[in-house]
Write an enzyme that holds these catalytic residues in place. Structure first.
Site, PDB file in Angstrom:
ATOM      1  N   ARG A 127       0.829  -1.221   0.000  1.00  0.00           N
ATOM      2  CA  ARG A 127       0.000   0.000   0.000  1.00  0.00           C
ATOM      3  C   ARG A 127       0.858   1.264   0.000  1.00  0.00           C
ATOM      4  NH1 ARG A 127      -1.411  -3.245   4.037  1.00  0.00           N
ATOM      5  NH2 ARG A 127      -3.470  -4.178   4.178  1.00  0.00           N
ATOM      6  N   ARG A 164      12.278  -0.841   7.484  1.00  0.00           N
ATOM      7  CA  ARG A 164      12.707  -1.344   8.785  1.00  0.00           C
ATOM      8  C   ARG A 164      14.220  -1.375   8.818  1.00  0.00           C
ATOM      9  NH1 ARG A 164       8.641  -0.481  10.794  1.00  0.00           N
ATOM     10  NH2 ARG A 164       7.240  -1.812  11.991  1.00  0.00           N
ATOM     11  N   GLU A 179      17.855   0.012  16.290  1.00  0.00           N
ATOM     12  CA  GLU A 179      17.402   1.314  16.792  1.00  0.00           C
ATOM     13  C   GLU A 179      16.801   1.150  18.196  1.00  0.00           C
ATOM     14  OE1 GLU A 179      14.653   1.929  13.454  1.00  0.00           O
ATOM     15  OE2 GLU A 179      13.005   1.919  14.889  1.00  0.00           O
ATOM     16  N   HIS A 220      12.604   7.295  13.235  1.00  0.00           N
ATOM     17  CA  HIS A 220      11.437   6.419  13.010  1.00  0.00           C
ATOM     18  C   HIS A 220      10.120   7.179  13.209  1.00  0.00           C
ATOM     19  CE1 HIS A 220      10.168   1.918  13.037  1.00  0.00           C
ATOM     20  NE2 HIS A 220       9.246   2.674  12.478  1.00  0.00           N
ATOM     21  N   ILE A 221       9.932   8.200  12.368  1.00  0.00           N
ATOM     22  CA  ILE A 221       8.760   9.075  12.536  1.00  0.00           C
ATOM     23  C   ILE A 221       7.890   9.124  11.281  1.00  0.00           C
ATOM     24  CG2 ILE A 221       9.755  10.567  14.327  1.00  0.00           C
ATOM     25  CD1 ILE A 221      10.387  12.607  12.019  1.00  0.00           C
TER      26      ILE A 221
HETATM   27  C1  GLV Z   1       5.910   1.842  11.683  1.00  0.00           C
HETATM   28  O1  GLV Z   1       7.056   1.626  11.460  1.00  0.00           O
HETATM   29  C2  GLV Z   1       4.854   0.895  11.442  1.00  0.00           C
HETATM   30  O2  GLV Z   1       5.147  -0.260  11.101  1.00  0.00           O
HETATM   31  O3  GLV Z   1       3.685   1.266  11.595  1.00  0.00           O
END
Ligand code: GLV
Length: 326
Positions: free
Chosen positions: A156, A239, A268, A286-287
């Protein structure tokens, strides 16, 4: 008696209020990061747990928590879950797909642009007081519009990024994925399927949006970076562990590729020290899904999954629906 649940990390207060209408809730608004054994201890007698990517759910924990019925992850990725072990133990896993797709795609694009146009590097230069004149090649980066966008992983979020690239920025979009999209979806995304090697060789800007799996570990390492153009940029919003961070730091130092933008890191919140010393990398913590409306929608969906399963027996976004017996 209400079922008991654990909310393993701090969460929006209104979500806790809502959960308390259905459950005996143990929360963690102090946001203490528990060790695996502390989590195990906190989970005793709980039927459900609200997790984020930082709680590992594996066979050892499941064996120690026999009353557990559901783990609702507030994330679309679920590599913190051992899904096979959960299925074997009859524990339902849920995640939060869809609600973060567009927000995460926006961020992917922001990182592509920041990386191509050297925004972090030039901002550091300015803040350091080093800007004292205009120069014809100062922080000259690469164009995003009209370039070739490569996407590895075409779920998606990959599709939402492809549409932005093809329809907003006039980019040629190529992608590689485990399975090829059908022709109608490829046309809607303005994207063409290529092999992984072709993707590496053709992309001016390569973005990683594939889920983590053992097969995806270091999918981008020294050999893959060597196939990319020296002018290319690499963005990882997928990731940590998909990129070999040490090999990437070397590639950035040696000019194997031009620049990188990273929102996720192996191990991380620790970041490979070499990445902190190379200038041509944009680093964010990771935002990618972090807007208030989207984080609220993710928390709501995780909470709704707990309510839908433990109260009504029908989860909304199950990852292993085969464990649902009612
Ligand atoms: C964020 O990294 C998620 O997987 O929602």
């Amino acid at each position: 008696m209400k079922p008991s649940i654990l909310v393993a990390r701090a969460v929006f207060p209104q979500i806790l209020t809502q959960l308390a209408q259905h459950f005996e809730v143990t929360s963690n608004q102090e946001d203490v990061i528990w060790s695996a054994s502390e989590l195990m201890h906190k989970l005793q007698g709980k039927q459900g747990v609200f997790t984020t990517g930082s709680q590992r759910i594996d066979a050892e924990l499941l064996a120690a928590c026999p009353e557990l019925k559901i783990c609702a992850n507030m994330a679309v990725g679920y590599n913190n879950f051992d899904l096979d072990a959960m299925t074997a133990a009859g524990v339902l896993a849920t995640n939060t797909p869809d609600v973060l797709t567009e927000t995460t795609a926006d961020f992917g694009f922001a990182l592509i642009m920041a990386t191509a146009r050297r925004m972090a590097e030039s901002e550091h230069f300015l803040r350091a007081g080093l800007w004292n004149s205009w120069r014809y090649d100062m922080f000259a980066g690469s164009d995003v519009h009209g370039s070739t966008l490569g996407i590895l992983g075409m779920g998606r979020i990959g599709q939402a990024i492809a549409k932005r690239g093809a329809h907003g920025f006039g980019m040629k979009v190529v992608y590689h994925n485990r399975s090829r999209l059908d022709a109608a979806l490829e046309a809607a995304c303005g994207a063409s399927y290529v092999s992984k090697s072709e993707l590496l060789q053709q992309a001016d800007h390569l973005i990683l949006v594939l889920p983590y799996s053992p097969e995806a570990h270091h999918a981008i390492g020294a050999a893959e970076l060597a196939q990319m153009k020296p002018t290319a940029t690499l963005v990882n919003i997928a990731r940590g562990g998909i990129v070999d961070d040490a090999a990437l730091a070397d590639a950035l130092k040696n000019g194997t590729i031009a620049a990188a933008g990273l929102d996720v890191f192996e191990g991380e919140p620790k970041v490979h020290p070499d990445l902190l010393t190379v200038p041509n990398v944009v680093l964010t913590p990771h935002i990618a899904s972090a807007t208030m409306p989207t984080r609220l929608a993710m928390a709501q969906l995780a909470a709704d999954n707990l309510i839908a399963y433990l109260v009504h027996g029908k989860p909304l976004t199950p990852l292993n629906p085969q464990v649902v017996t009612v």
